[in-house]
Design a protein around this motif. Structure first.
Motif, PDB file in Angstrom:
ATOM      1  N   PRO A   9       0.932  -1.392  -0.042  1.00 52.28           N
ATOM      2  CA  PRO A   9      -0.064   0.615   0.187  1.00 52.28           C
ATOM      3  C   PRO A   9       0.871   1.614  -0.105  1.00 52.28           C
ATOM      4  N   LYS A  10       2.219   1.329   0.339  1.00 55.95           N
ATOM      5  CA  LYS A  10       3.016   2.370   0.604  1.00 55.95           C
ATOM      6  C   LYS A  10       3.134   2.701  -0.697  1.00 55.95           C
ATOM      7  N   CYS A  11       3.498   2.020  -1.309  1.00 56.24           N
ATOM      8  CA  CYS A  11       3.853   2.353  -2.903  1.00 56.24           C
ATOM      9  C   CYS A  11       2.586   2.758  -3.791  1.00 56.24           C
ATOM     10  N   PHE A  12       1.327   2.991  -3.648  1.00 59.98           N
ATOM     11  CA  PHE A  12      -0.267   3.738  -4.111  1.00 59.98           C
ATOM     12  C   PHE A  12      -0.411   4.938  -3.068  1.00 59.98           C
ATOM     13  N   SER A  13      -0.302   5.586  -2.236  1.00 64.40           N
ATOM     14  CA  SER A  13      -0.358   6.520  -2.036  1.00 64.40           C
ATOM     15  C   SER A  13      -0.781   7.650  -3.073  1.00 64.40           C
ATOM     16  N   LEU A  14      -1.951   8.794  -2.892  1.00 61.81           N
ATOM     17  CA  LEU A  14      -1.837   9.276  -3.342  1.00 61.81           C
ATOM     18  C   LEU A  14      -0.905  10.380  -3.924  1.00 61.81           C
ATOM     19  N   LYS A  15      -0.880  11.031  -5.355  1.00 65.08           N
ATOM     20  CA  LYS A  15       0.865  11.963  -5.419  1.00 65.08           C
ATOM     21  C   LYS A  15      -0.081  13.338  -4.770  1.00 65.08           C
ATOM     22  N   LYS A  16       1.203  14.069  -4.102  1.00 63.99           N
ATOM     23  CA  LYS A  16       1.050  15.446  -3.720  1.00 63.99           C
ATOM     24  C   LYS A  16       1.195  16.242  -4.216  1.00 63.99           C
ATOM     25  N   ALA A  17       1.078  17.680  -4.437  1.00 61.07           N
ATOM     26  CA  ALA A  17       1.857  19.061  -4.943  1.00 61.07           C
ATOM     27  C   ALA A  17       1.999  19.933  -3.305  1.00 61.07           C
ATOM     28  N   HIS A  18       3.316  20.793  -3.602  1.00 66.33           N
ATOM     29  CA  HIS A  18       3.660  21.180  -2.924  1.00 66.33           C
ATOM     30  C   HIS A  18       2.731  22.432  -2.227  1.00 66.33           C
ATOM     31  N   THR A  19       2.971  22.959  -1.594  1.00 60.98           N
ATOM     32  CA  THR A  19       1.760  23.660  -0.631  1.00 60.98           C
ATOM     33  C   THR A  19       2.507  24.503  -0.096  1.00 60.98           C
ATOM     34  N   ARG A  20       2.148  25.998   0.106  1.00 58.93           N
ATOM     35  CA  ARG A  20       2.710  27.504   1.011  1.00 58.93           C
ATOM     36  C   ARG A  20       1.104  28.101   1.536  1.00 58.93           C
ATOM     37  N   VAL A  21       1.230  28.027   2.684  1.00 59.62           N
ATOM     38  CA  VAL A  21      -0.521  29.088   2.961  1.00 59.62           C
ATOM     39  C   VAL A  21       1.047  30.825   3.527  1.00 59.62           C
ATOM     40  N   VAL A  22       1.207  31.678   3.036  1.00 59.81           N
ATOM     41  CA  VAL A  22       0.788  32.854   3.234  1.00 59.81           C
ATOM     42  C   VAL A  22       0.014  33.803   3.588  1.00 59.81           C
ATOM     43  N   ALA A  23       0.186  33.980   4.906  1.00 57.89           N
ATOM     44  CA  ALA A  23      -1.309  34.965   5.011  1.00 57.89           C
ATOM     45  C   ALA A  23      -2.598  34.355   4.702  1.00 57.89           C
ATOM     46  N   GLY A  24      -2.444  33.041   4.980  1.00 59.68           N
ATOM     47  CA  GLY A  24      -3.872  32.782   4.904  1.00 59.68           C
ATOM     48  C   GLY A  24      -4.430  32.500   3.313  1.00 59.68           C
ATOM     49  N   LEU A  25      -3.634  32.358   2.276  1.00 58.70           N
ATOM     50  CA  LEU A  25      -3.812  32.238   0.733  1.00 58.70           C
ATOM     51  C   LEU A  25      -3.013  31.453   0.736  1.00 58.70           C
ATOM     52  N   ILE A  26      -3.351  30.109   0.377  1.00 52.88           N
ATOM     53  CA  ILE A  26      -3.229  28.642   0.011  1.00 52.88           C
ATOM     54  C   ILE A  26      -2.571  28.754  -2.245  1.00 52.88           C
ATOM     55  N   PHE A  27      -0.893  28.734  -1.569  1.00 56.94           N
ATOM     56  CA  PHE A  27      -0.476  28.468  -2.982  1.00 56.94           C
ATOM     57  C   PHE A  27      -0.253  26.666  -2.958  1.00 56.94           C
ATOM     58  N   VAL A  28      -0.286  26.636  -4.331  1.00 55.63           N
ATOM     59  CA  VAL A  28       0.118  25.147  -4.639  1.00 55.63           C
ATOM     60  C   VAL A  28       1.529  25.011  -5.643  1.00 55.63           C
ATOM     61  N   CYS A  29       2.521  23.900  -5.572  1.00 53.84           N
ATOM     62  CA  CYS A  29       3.821  24.223  -7.108  1.00 53.84           C
ATOM     63  C   CYS A  29       3.175  22.693  -7.495  1.00 53.84           C
ATOM     64  N   LEU A  30       2.661  22.631  -8.783  1.00 56.22           N
ATOM     65  CA  LEU A  30       3.089  20.852  -9.349  1.00 56.22           C
ATOM     66  C   LEU A  30       4.216  20.321  -9.187  1.00 56.22           C
ATOM     67  N   ALA A  31       5.464  21.032 -10.288  1.00 56.18           N
ATOM     68  CA  ALA A  31       6.682  20.828 -10.561  1.00 56.18           C
ATOM     69  C   ALA A  31       7.687  19.586  -9.353  1.00 56.18           C
ATOM     70  N   PRO A  32       8.261  19.018  -9.426  1.00 55.47           N
ATOM     71  CA  PRO A  32       8.548  17.917  -8.502  1.00 55.47           C
ATOM     72  C   PRO A  32       9.514  18.800  -7.925  1.00 55.47           C
ATOM     73  N   GLU A  33      10.480  19.456  -8.052  1.00 56.70           N
ATOM     74  CA  GLU A  33      10.742  20.564  -7.553  1.00 56.70           C
ATOM     75  C   GLU A  33      10.794  21.984  -7.686  1.00 56.70           C
TER      76      GLU A  33
END
Length: 450
Positions: A162-186
């Motif tokens: 099961p550990k090999c089949f977790s959902l893929k994640k996006a990078h996340t930053r919360v800035v003063a209550g605003l949620i930003f995401v990044c889909l790049a590997p880095e």
């Protein structure tokens, strides 16, 4: 309250036929039909002019945008006020990408790709809701809020991990209550340098102590770049009569650019700016213009600017629209803190409410724009604010902008379309296009022509 419905990406698009690259002697009609060879289009980009038609109409260019821009850089997704309790979520789509933005039991934010690891089914088709575990509606694979696979019925054999089949994640930053995401590997690190520059402007409004008063979702029949270009200038603001009651129509102009019929408005604006700056200094609020729209990867502009009339909010008189101040602010007459971020968002932080704008491309000719009004979490509808009055200016302005964008899309699809020059007041449009073309050149390894 939600106004609108979810539309799925990549539907109903148009692709230009591949033909030879146009020479400068080609007619506009011939050039319009030419191949959308993106490296060549980028290489011959004409500074100070709008983009060539395929940037707005071609499916291959759109797909490149989704990889080179939306699959690479930091994007605005939502605010934490939209997911106030553990298990609350919203889904956001950027072209072919779909994400789940979820509040965790610990109060953090988890951003997961909305794709089951079994056979790829869309996990949460709704735009918002509340979940415990995430259960796929197809074969009931079950995931925790952090994406861990908890249960797969009748797993194939003992070798199934099961550990090999977790959902893929996006990078996340919360800035003063605003949620930003990044889909790049880095993700690009430049955003880390921008956060401490903008956070002090936004923090006094305290999104953590706000709630969603209203949300409007509309689909504009236009390319996402046209939506952003339209936002980045006020040359067209004569077409916004409701907004013109509080937003000075001289926005974007500087000394020496003021037409005679706006000279009195300019003087009133300058006096209001001086008064606002004195008030901000008294309260320790940042007001200076910080602008790096096309000179860094995380392009941005932030400032605090005066409003016309009473100078308090976006209303017919400029007076407040909610009786409750946000955060620890002590004065209603604080104009608007305006933030522009490349590539898909802009914001207005006022003393009595906040308006966030998020752009989600659907395909080369359609873009979803989501506008969210936030008020103090203890504000009571009908007592402290009237929902129709609170939302009137930007609901009307958004519909007017939708019409403008759709006119531009129709024009870009015409065989006689050719590039037109930007005016001086449209410098932010030029900056957005500079930012976009720089990022796409880097993505494709295109060296600008000397």
């Amino acid at each position: 309250m939600i106004d609108g419905k979810t539309l799925h990406p990549l539907g109903g698009g148009r692709t230009l036929a591949a033909m030879s690259t146009p020479s400068p002697a080609m007619s506009p009609a011939t050039a319009h039909e030419a191949t959308s060879n993106l490296p060549e289009l980028l290489e011959r980009r004409r500074a100070g002019f709008s983009l060539e038609a395929p940037f707005y109409t071609d499916r291959d260019v759109f797909r490149a945008d989704m990889t080179g821009i939306f699959g690479t850089y930091w994007l605005f997704a939502a605010s934490i006020a939209e997911i106030p309790e553990p298990g609350d979520y919203v889904t956001v789509d950027y072209g072919p990408y779909s994400l789940i933005v979820l509040r965790t039991d610990e109060g953090g934010v988890s951003v997961l790709h909305n794709v089951c690891r079994h056979r790829g089914a869309r996990l949460l088709p709704e735009t918002q809701g509340t979940v415990g575990n995430i259960v796929c509606g197809y074969h009931s694979w079950t995931y925790a809020a952090d994406g861990e696979l908890l249960h797969a019925a009748t797993a194939p054999d003992e070798k199934f991990d099961p550990k090999c089949f977790s959902l893929k994640k996006a990078h996340t930053r919360v800035v003063a209550g605003l949620i930003f995401v990044c889909l790049a590997p880095e993700p690009p690190t430049d955003f880390d340098d921008v956060i401490p520059l903008i956070e002090p402007y936004l923090a006094p409004h305290d999104i953590a102590r706000t709630k969603v008063a209203y949300q409007q979702t509309i689909v504009e029949e236009g390319n996402w770049k046209l939506v952003m270009e339209n936002n980045r200038e006020c040359y067209h603001c004569v077409g916004h009569p409701e907004l013109a009651c509080s937003l000075f129509p001289t926005w974007g102009l500087t000394e020496g650019m003021i037409p005679p019929h706006l000279e009195e408005v300019w003087e009133r604006n300058q006096a209001a700016e001086r008064a606002l700056q004195e008030r901000c200094d008294r309260y320790g609020l940042h007001w200076e213009v910080l602008e790096e729209l096309d000179t860094r990867i995380a392009g941005f502009r932030i400032s605090r600017e005066s409003l016309d009339g009473a100078g308090e909010s976006f209303s017919e008189t400029g007076r407040r629209l909610s009786k409750k101040l946000l955060g620890d602010l002590r004065d209603f007459r604080l104009g608007r803190c305006s933030l522009h971020l490349q590539p898909n968002s802009w914001f207005h932080f006022l003393s009595d409410h906040i308006v966030t704008f998020a752009v989600y491309p659907l395909d080369e000719g359609r873009t979803m724009v989501r506008t969210t009004w936030l008020v103090a979490d203890d504000a009571v509808e009908g007592t402290d604010y009237d929902i129709d009055e609170l939302t009137n200016v930007w609901k009307q302005t958004n519909l007017q902008d939708k019409a403008f964008v759709e006119l531009c899309q129709l024009g870009a699809e015409s065989p006689v379309y050719e590039q037109g020059p930007y005016m001086k007041s449209e410098y932010q449009v030029e900056a957005f296009i500079n930012w976009y073309t720089q990022r796409m050149r880097e993505h494709l390894g295109v060296v600008p022509a000397a």
